[in-house]
Design a protein around this motif. Structure first.
Motif, PDB file in Angstrom:
ATOM      1  N   PRO A 128       0.831  -1.207   0.000  1.00 49.53           N
ATOM      2  CA  PRO A 128       0.000   0.000   0.000  1.00 49.53           C
ATOM      3  C   PRO A 128       0.867   1.259   0.000  1.00 49.53           C
ATOM      4  CG  PRO A 128      -0.447  -1.375   1.944  1.00 49.53           C
ATOM      5  CD  PRO A 128       0.688  -1.998   1.228  1.00 49.53           C
ATOM      6  N   PRO A 129       0.303   2.411  -0.357  1.00 48.65           N
ATOM      7  CA  PRO A 129       1.085   3.641  -0.368  1.00 48.65           C
ATOM      8  C   PRO A 129       1.828   3.821   0.955  1.00 48.65           C
ATOM      9  CG  PRO A 129      -1.123   4.049  -1.182  1.00 48.65           C
ATOM     10  CD  PRO A 129      -1.090   2.620  -0.728  1.00 48.65           C
ATOM     11  N   LYS A 130       3.087   4.235   0.870  1.00 48.38           N
ATOM     12  CA  LYS A 130       3.897   4.371   2.077  1.00 48.38           C
ATOM     13  C   LYS A 130       3.476   5.569   2.900  1.00 48.38           C
ATOM     14  CE  LYS A 130       8.033   2.385  -0.038  1.00 48.38           C
ATOM     15  NZ  LYS A 130       8.320   2.707  -1.441  1.00 48.38           N
ATOM     16  N   GLN A 131       2.894   6.541   2.229  1.00 52.31           N
ATOM     17  CA  GLN A 131       2.480   7.768   2.911  1.00 52.31           C
ATOM     18  C   GLN A 131       1.351   8.380   2.100  1.00 52.31           C
ATOM     19  OE1 GLN A 131       6.390   9.669   3.363  1.00 52.31           O
ATOM     20  NE2 GLN A 131       5.372  11.132   4.735  1.00 52.31           N
ATOM     21  N   ILE A 132       0.469   9.054   2.778  1.00 52.48           N
ATOM     22  CA  ILE A 132      -0.601   9.755   2.079  1.00 52.48           C
ATOM     23  C   ILE A 132      -0.636  11.165   2.623  1.00 52.48           C
ATOM     24  CG2 ILE A 132      -3.076   9.849   1.621  1.00 52.48           C
ATOM     25  CD1 ILE A 132      -3.162   6.833   1.990  1.00 52.48           C
ATOM     26  N   MET A 133      -0.775  12.125   1.729  1.00 52.98           N
ATOM     27  CA  MET A 133      -0.789  13.494   2.234  1.00 52.98           C
ATOM     28  C   MET A 133      -1.591  14.363   1.281  1.00 52.98           C
ATOM     29  SD  MET A 133       2.904  15.160   2.305  1.00 52.98           S
ATOM     30  CE  MET A 133       3.545  15.116   0.688  1.00 52.98           C
ATOM     31  N   LEU A 166      -0.446  24.236 -16.888  1.00 52.17           N
ATOM     32  CA  LEU A 166       0.232  25.489 -16.530  1.00 52.17           C
ATOM     33  C   LEU A 166      -0.234  25.972 -15.164  1.00 52.17           C
ATOM     34  CD1 LEU A 166      -0.062  27.372 -19.942  1.00 52.17           C
ATOM     35  CD2 LEU A 166       1.886  26.052 -19.067  1.00 52.17           C
ATOM     36  N   THR A 167       0.696  26.559 -14.407  1.00 52.89           N
ATOM     37  CA  THR A 167       0.299  27.080 -13.098  1.00 52.89           C
ATOM     38  C   THR A 167      -0.373  28.437 -13.242  1.00 52.89           C
ATOM     39  OG1 THR A 167       2.453  28.111 -12.817  1.00 52.89           O
ATOM     40  CG2 THR A 167       2.172  25.944 -11.854  1.00 52.89           C
ATOM     41  N   ASN A 168      -1.248  28.724 -12.289  1.00 53.42           N
ATOM     42  CA  ASN A 168      -1.864  30.046 -12.181  1.00 53.42           C
ATOM     43  C   ASN A 168      -2.100  30.287 -10.700  1.00 53.42           C
ATOM     44  OD1 ASN A 168      -3.558  32.224 -11.925  1.00 53.42           O
ATOM     45  ND2 ASN A 168      -4.711  31.746 -13.791  1.00 53.42           N
ATOM     46  N   LEU A 169      -1.433  31.311 -10.172  1.00 51.15           N
ATOM     47  CA  LEU A 169      -1.454  31.510  -8.725  1.00 51.15           C
ATOM     48  C   LEU A 169      -2.836  31.850  -8.181  1.00 51.15           C
ATOM     49  CD1 LEU A 169       1.968  33.324  -8.322  1.00 51.15           C
ATOM     50  CD2 LEU A 169       1.391  30.958  -7.749  1.00 51.15           C
ATOM     51  N   ASN A 170      -3.771  32.196  -9.067  1.00 52.59           N
ATOM     52  CA  ASN A 170      -5.130  32.475  -8.597  1.00 52.59           C
ATOM     53  C   ASN A 170      -5.954  31.203  -8.404  1.00 52.59           C
ATOM     54  OD1 ASN A 170      -4.745  35.265  -8.697  1.00 52.59           O
ATOM     55  ND2 ASN A 170      -5.062  35.230 -10.923  1.00 52.59           N
ATOM     56  N   ASP A 171      -5.415  30.100  -8.869  1.00 49.32           N
ATOM     57  CA  ASP A 171      -6.175  28.847  -8.776  1.00 49.32           C
ATOM     58  C   ASP A 171      -5.635  27.959  -7.659  1.00 49.32           C
ATOM     59  OD1 ASP A 171      -6.370  28.898 -12.305  1.00 49.32           O
ATOM     60  OD2 ASP A 171      -8.025  29.193 -10.900  1.00 49.32           O
ATOM     61  N   GLN A 172      -6.490  27.049  -7.226  1.00 52.74           N
ATOM     62  CA  GLN A 172      -6.084  26.132  -6.171  1.00 52.74           C
ATOM     63  C   GLN A 172      -6.804  24.800  -6.374  1.00 52.74           C
ATOM     64  OE1 GLN A 172      -7.493  26.305  -2.212  1.00 52.74           O
ATOM     65  NE2 GLN A 172      -5.476  26.668  -1.345  1.00 52.74           N
ATOM     66  N   THR A 173      -6.029  23.770  -6.546  1.00 51.31           N
ATOM     67  CA  THR A 173      -6.627  22.442  -6.686  1.00 51.31           C
ATOM     68  C   THR A 173      -6.156  21.554  -5.540  1.00 51.31           C
ATOM     69  OG1 THR A 173      -6.829  22.595  -9.084  1.00 51.31           O
ATOM     70  CG2 THR A 173      -6.752  20.394  -8.160  1.00 51.31           C
ATOM     71  N   HIS A 174      -7.120  20.929  -4.854  1.00 51.36           N
ATOM     72  CA  HIS A 174      -6.778  20.000  -3.765  1.00 51.36           C
ATOM     73  C   HIS A 174      -6.368  18.668  -4.362  1.00 51.36           C
ATOM     74  CE1 HIS A 174      -8.386  22.602  -0.655  1.00 51.36           C
ATOM     75  NE2 HIS A 174      -9.435  22.813  -1.431  1.00 51.36           N
ATOM     76  N   MET A 175      -5.272  18.147  -3.891  1.00 52.33           N
ATOM     77  CA  MET A 175      -4.843  16.845  -4.389  1.00 52.33           C
ATOM     78  C   MET A 175      -4.443  15.937  -3.240  1.00 52.33           C
ATOM     79  SD  MET A 175      -2.811  17.496  -7.868  1.00 52.33           S
ATOM     80  CE  MET A 175      -3.069  19.000  -8.826  1.00 52.33           C
ATOM     81  N   CYS A 176      -4.781  14.665  -3.416  1.00 54.00           N
ATOM     82  CA  CYS A 176      -4.345  13.650  -2.469  1.00 54.00           C
ATOM     83  C   CYS A 176      -3.118  12.971  -3.048  1.00 54.00           C
ATOM     84  CB  CYS A 176      -5.459  12.637  -2.222  1.00 54.00           C
ATOM     85  SG  CYS A 176      -4.990  11.419  -1.004  1.00 54.00           S
ATOM     86  N   LEU A 177      -2.020  13.030  -2.304  1.00 56.47           N
ATOM     87  CA  LEU A 177      -0.748  12.493  -2.788  1.00 56.47           C
ATOM     88  C   LEU A 177      -0.478  11.119  -2.168  1.00 56.47           C
ATOM     89  CD1 LEU A 177      -0.572  15.516  -3.474  1.00 56.47           C
ATOM     90  CD2 LEU A 177       1.817  15.480  -2.760  1.00 56.47           C
ATOM     91  N   TYR A 178      -0.249  10.144  -3.023  1.00 56.83           N
ATOM     92  CA  TYR A 178       0.084   8.802  -2.558  1.00 56.83           C
ATOM     93  C   TYR A 178       1.547   8.524  -2.863  1.00 56.83           C
ATOM     94  CZ  TYR A 178      -5.007   8.188  -2.700  1.00 56.83           C
ATOM     95  OH  TYR A 178      -6.358   8.315  -2.518  1.00 56.83           O
ATOM     96  N   ARG A 179       2.300   8.152  -1.855  1.00 53.18           N
ATOM     97  CA  ARG A 179       3.702   7.816  -2.106  1.00 53.18           C
ATOM     98  C   ARG A 179       3.803   6.339  -2.485  1.00 53.18           C
ATOM     99  NH1 ARG A 179       8.900   8.896   1.826  1.00 53.18           N
ATOM    100  NH2 ARG A 179      10.321   7.542   0.688  1.00 53.18           N
ATOM    101  N   ILE A 180       4.124   6.114  -3.765  1.00 51.63           N
ATOM    102  CA  ILE A 180       4.220   4.749  -4.291  1.00 51.63           C
ATOM    103  C   ILE A 180       5.527   4.630  -5.071  1.00 51.63           C
ATOM    104  CG2 ILE A 180       1.732   4.358  -4.404  1.00 51.63           C
ATOM    105  CD1 ILE A 180       1.763   5.149  -7.333  1.00 51.63           C
ATOM    106  N   THR A 181       5.863   3.439  -5.523  1.00 49.37           N
ATOM    107  CA  THR A 181       7.090   3.297  -6.307  1.00 49.37           C
ATOM    108  C   THR A 181       6.791   3.647  -7.754  1.00 49.37           C
ATOM    109  OG1 THR A 181       6.727   1.008  -6.955  1.00 49.37           O
ATOM    110  CG2 THR A 181       7.800   1.381  -4.816  1.00 49.37           C
ATOM    111  N   LEU A 182       7.851   3.918  -8.486  1.00 51.31           N
ATOM    112  CA  LEU A 182       7.696   4.223  -9.908  1.00 51.31           C
ATOM    113  C   LEU A 182       7.132   3.004 -10.648  1.00 51.31           C
ATOM    114  CD1 LEU A 182       8.049   6.401 -12.001  1.00 51.31           C
ATOM    115  CD2 LEU A 182      10.459   5.787 -12.219  1.00 51.31           C
TER     116      LEU A 182
END
Ligand code: Q9C
Ligand code: ZN
Length: 647
Positions: free
Chosen positions: A481-486, A515-531
């Protein structure tokens, strides 16, 4: 703080003209101080115990109980079930001066937040259950309810988990058995009706025949939190404890009174008669309640009252409830009130339940009875077909929650990528050699669509199927399973496009602008997995077999994406653009979205923007809420906003 003296009435059976039992309640405002360090919303919030307490006061029932403020657990009692290390780590939290030190500790555990008061609350929660259990065992009280937080049943011997720091109920059980033999408590029944499996409690009494642990929980074949096999019905205990662990794992959500009462009538109650406990401890989470944002089940206050009433037939009614989960404030307040009214032996709670259990419920109950009948003769009879014919059939699921936005493209891709030899099921040395290298490299996979919902994402790793999915995922070759979730937010624009997808039907699916835009914000769930696992996710997203002899995204491409920010993949398809969002702990954060040229087409209207379907929204909201990122309201508003703004 609620003090014992607040109890307005200690003369039972005369003041209010009615005879009732001596019921203890623990409530202590100090336990409200455990909160998120940064003021972010979280389902396990301080108001949970406040609303319960206020409800009991308003209804005039707390005044008829004996009320105690909390008392702190002693280290040596905590160490009956926890390691010395774990107790001292939790103790040390209060002396840390900086939030980041606590955050670092919290991040090493699964689904835990910590602040400067977490330690105090955890000691109070455990100590309060111990104190109440002691008073009931001694006979000073008939029964009681400890309105405590943080909850306990996910906490394992050496780790905090799932909003739980110490396993409050397990500590109390061990205290009675090991520290107070003179009280004569030799057999304890622990009933866990929290919607989640009580993995910690199970582990602590795995080999112990003095404790019969019964947990009924939403399981979904290991897809529901806490994911995995621990909550399976085949987990019956070991050694002298074999047969003293009973799991009733629901295959689906939406279970209600009829399902729970069927488990009571056909499993728990007959076994409890045979076991004949000296006292019952109830891990009373109310997250299987109707309206709960995490549980997705439908137990009513009436349902809880009937379940509790049935348990009060045992151990001369000696029963101690300890709050575990439960995240809809209104539901937990009403359910708690119903339970305290039962403890007080007031007139029966009014209510009604849906008529029948689900078909899957009978299947689960039959499987449990079969497995456990080796230990409990009362489970040996086969249930009559008249009985199990009384069922509610599960509606046909018309959408799949697979996040494969390339799904309608899958056929094209299969053609294009015939070189991947997708019909070939054998795994030879050539096809696996790339795996060895890539298994040594970690990446963060950042999800912003339905994969934010962990059980759904876990299907890509563990294999399996959660609610709403049409097909079973094969999972990754490496099922770690993912080693870390954040969770993190990124300055990119989230939007929804396309007419429809096979997965979600009519309505758009999620993309971010590369492309980045500093006025925007997207919530993301990060899973630490292997390549290596990341490649298996890519294969599955693209409808490809995972036994390819080359990766879709290798070490060379990883280097390139770190330099260039984003690169299109050979696979083409809607999600064929891998974007590097930066680094965390020196590990690259990768996500998948459409190409820049597709963004241009969305902007010009050549490809239409479309709001997501309801099913898709629900899954995303669920991810955001269960992940503790946003409240349900905030999550809905966030998705709604992204879906309605022009690009
Ligand atoms: N993405 C209790 O009810 N969900 N704990 C975490 C992570 C954790 C529930 C989802 C649910 C824990 C006591
Ligand atoms: Zn729970």
């Amino acid at each position: 703080m609620a003090m014992a003296g607040e109890s307005s009435n200690n003369n039972y059976g005369d003041c209010d003209g009615k005879s009732h039992r001596k019921v203890g309640l623990v409530y202590d405002e100090t336990m409200c101080k455990h909160d998120t360090p940064n003021g972010e919303d979280h389902p396990e919030c301080p108001d949970r115990i406040r609303v319960i307490w206020e409800k009991l006061q308003l209804a005039g029932v707390s005044q008829r109980c004996v009320v105690f403020g909390g008392s702190k657990a002693e280290d040596k009692h905590l160490q009956l079930v926890h390691t010395k290390d774990h107790v001292s780590v939790v103790k040390s939290l209060s002396t840390k001066k900086k939030d980041y030190r606590r955050n670092r500790i919290a991040s090493q555990w699964n689904s835990i937040y910590l602040n400067g008061s977490s330690s105090e609350a955890a000691f109070l929660a455990a100590g309060s259950v111990v104190e109440l259990a002691e008073k009931v065992a001694e006979g000073e009280l008939d029964c009681g309810y400890a309105i405590v937080r943080p909850p306990g049943h996910h906490a394992e011997p050496d780790e905090a988990m799932g909003f739980c720091l110490f396993n409050n109920v397990a500590v109390a059980a061990s205290y009675l058995l090991d520290e107070r033999p003179e009280l004569g408590v030799k057999k304890i029944l622990i009933v866990d009706w929290d919607v989640h499996h009580g993995n910690g409690t199970q582990k602590m009494f795995w080999k112990d025949p003095r404790v019969l642990f019964f947990s009924v929980h939403r399981h979904e074949h290991g897809g529901f939190y806490p994911a995995g096999d621990d909550g399976d019905h085949n987990m019956v205990g070991e050694g002298p404890g074999e047969g003293f662990n009973i799991n009733v794992p629901w295959e689906q959500g939406r279970c209600g009174d009829a399902d729970y009462l069927a488990a009571w009538d056909h499993i728990l109650i007959p076994v409890a008669k045979e076991f004949n406990p000296d006292i019952i401890l109830l891990s009373a989470g109310f997250d299987a309640a109707i309206g709960d944002p995490l549980g997705g089940c439908r137990v009513t206050p009436y349902g809880y009252s009937v379940m509790l009433k049935k348990l009060m037939e045992f151990a001369q009614g000696k029963i101690v409830l300890a709050l575990e989960g439960g995240y809809n404030l209104d539901s937990i307040a009403k359910s708690s009130l119903a339970c305290v009214q039962v403890l007080l032996e007031d007139k029966p709670i009014q209510g009604s339940s849906e008529a029948y259990p689900f078909e899957s419920t009978w299947r689960v109950i039959q499987a449990v009875r079969k497995k456990l009948s080796a230990y409990w003769p009362s489970l040996a009879d086969v249930l009559s077909s008249n009985l199990i014919d009384q069922k509610t059939s599960t509606p046909i699921i018309v959408f799949s929650s697979s996040d494969s936005e390339t799904e309608d493209y899958a056929d094209d891709i299969l053609d294009q990528m015939s070189r991947l030899n997708i019909e070939n099921h054998h795994v030879d040395t050539v096809s696996t050699s790339w795996r060895r290298d890539l298994s040594k490299v970690d990446v963060w996979y950042a999800s912003f669509g339905s994969n934010m919902w962990k059980p759904r994402f876990l299907c890509y790793i563990l294999g399996g199927q959660v609610e709403g999915m049409k097909k079973v995922c094969v999972g990754s070759m490496d099922k770690t399973p993912p080693k870390q979730i954040m969770w993190e937010s990124f300055p990119h624009r989230l939007f929804f496009g396309r007419e429809s997808s096979v997965t979600w039907g009519v309505g758009g699916v999620a993309f971010i602008n590369p492309l980045t835009n500093l006025n925007d914000q997207t919530h993301m769930c990060l899973y630490r997995i292997t390549l290596e696992q990341f490649n298996d996710v890519l294969f599955q997203e693209n409808g490809l077999k995972v036994d390819s002899d080359s990766p879709l995204f290798g070490l060379d491409t990883l280097q390139l994406v770190e330099k260039k920010g984003s690169i299109p993949l050979a696979s083409g398809g809607w999600y064929g653009n891998i974007v590097c969002l930066g680094k965390e702990c020196d590990i690259p954060i990768l996500t998948m979205t459409c190409t820049l040229s597709a963004v241009e087409k969305f902007k010009s209207g050549e490809i239409p923007l479309r709001p997501p379907s309801e099913a898709y929204v629900n899954t995303m909201v669920r991810g955001l809420v269960e992940g503790g990122r946003l409240s349900e309201e905030e999550a809905k508003a966030y998705i709604d906003n992204a879906a309605s703004k022009p690009l």
